[in-house]
Enzyme design. Sequence first.
Site, mmCIF file in Angstrom:
data_model
loop_
_atom_site.group_PDB
_atom_site.id
_atom_site.type_symbol
_atom_site.label_atom_id
_atom_site.label_comp_id
_atom_site.label_asym_id
_atom_site.label_seq_id
_atom_site.Cartn_x
_atom_site.Cartn_y
_atom_site.Cartn_z
ATOM 1 N N ASP A 35 -16.062 29.497 46.380
ATOM 2 C CA ASP A 35 -17.116 28.885 47.180
ATOM 3 C C ASP A 35 -18.154 28.104 46.385
ATOM 4 O OD1 ASP A 35 -18.206 31.103 45.973
ATOM 5 O OD2 ASP A 35 -19.353 31.745 47.720
ATOM 6 N N GLU A 36 -17.949 27.868 45.118
ATOM 7 C CA GLU A 36 -18.921 27.071 44.370
ATOM 8 C C GLU A 36 -18.255 26.351 43.194
ATOM 9 O OE1 GLU A 36 -21.958 29.092 42.040
ATOM 10 O OE2 GLU A 36 -20.841 30.968 42.186
ATOM 11 N N ASP A 61 -22.607 24.854 46.463
ATOM 12 C CA ASP A 61 -22.457 26.273 46.776
ATOM 13 C C ASP A 61 -22.357 26.440 48.291
ATOM 14 O OD1 ASP A 61 -22.345 28.994 46.607
ATOM 15 O OD2 ASP A 61 -24.382 29.282 45.852
#
Length: 404
Positions: free
Chosen positions: A109-110, A14
């Site tokens: 983003d993860e 993350d």
Amino acid sequence: MNIWTNLRKILHVDMDAFYASVEQRDDPFLLGKPVVVGGRPNSRGVVSAASYEARKFGIHSAMPLAEALRRCPQAVFLPVNGQKYREVSLQIREIFSAYTPMVEPLSLDEAFLDVTGSTSLFGPADTIALTIKKRIQQELNLTASVGLACNKFLAKLASDLRKPNGFVVVQPDRVQEFLDPLSVERIWGVGKKTAEQLHALNIKTIRDLRNLEQGYLTRLFGVSGTQLFQLAKGIDDRPVESDRVVKSIGRETTFATDVADLEVLKTALLTQAIDVGRSLRKEGFKGKTITLKVRYDDFRTVSRSRTLPRPTDLDNVIYQEACTLLREVSLKQPLRLIGVTLHNLTDQIEGQLSLFEEPQLDHETLNKVLDFVKEKYGEKSITRARLLRPKDIKEKDGENGIQV
């Protein structure tokens, strides 16, 4: 004997304050300053990301920008630069792919990574995790928090515990020790309403939840009660899915001021139809079900859908159907938001033209030409005549998205 033998090794990576961190990286002036990504503070948009400096003032994602400004007047407010974030996200995924093909992106983003089969090449799972973190920092000048565990639920929890730049390993023989002190809100599926019900029963930690009988939870919450019981014991058998299926592609516009003018609404729909059609063609999909969503000034939300005889990715078809659906909703109140989404996607050409159906070849060719021109010469190089009018519409930043 190694306690990880015969167990999966799952990472959850993350990125830390991703949008804001990218902006701070690219502009040294922003380093150390409270940065809010989302748009103008006097707009009706919401926060997409906040730097850790901004979070000290209580600013968080989905907070109205006006509230963020009230809490931190000295914050730097920036628009969402989706193209830049997507490019950085692809660079991050290239690093992931160097260590495993089993990558399940959750957002820009993860992602989950299954590195079970990678240990014979790259060493223990914790070594792989630390190597990925190091490469992200050295090559992209960004930080990521990583959780390592034997399943997705535990890995996700672990990555959240020591942000930013954290690394937490949940040892298989210490799962309950890890889970028990955490609040029940940490469990997937426990939202505000479920948390209130559990708190009313004096259930505040995962330990409290685990000590209940499964049958009791099932009677209270149905099928989700069984899931809660399993997660409280750290049980999660879901695999990392490297090929996720796109379920819908849509576009929404939140107006700067409420709108009752039908022509303005149709212009917004045309802009959305063009964006959705282009995204469909870029992803290689066609959609069969069109959904119109409107939100009134009192925040009441209404949607209308129609399933087409055959899938489409044509701007004009999407626009005309959206306008038809618009006639089915009341416009006695002004609208705060309007949006159009294509569901029931397929990458196959279904059905065939009726003998009496107008051929779509000209429209398909036109759309391909328009896509090519925009890709080569920019978004503003060519547009529809209807869109060459004063800017009635001021959008909230960051509303375009592909949902999976």
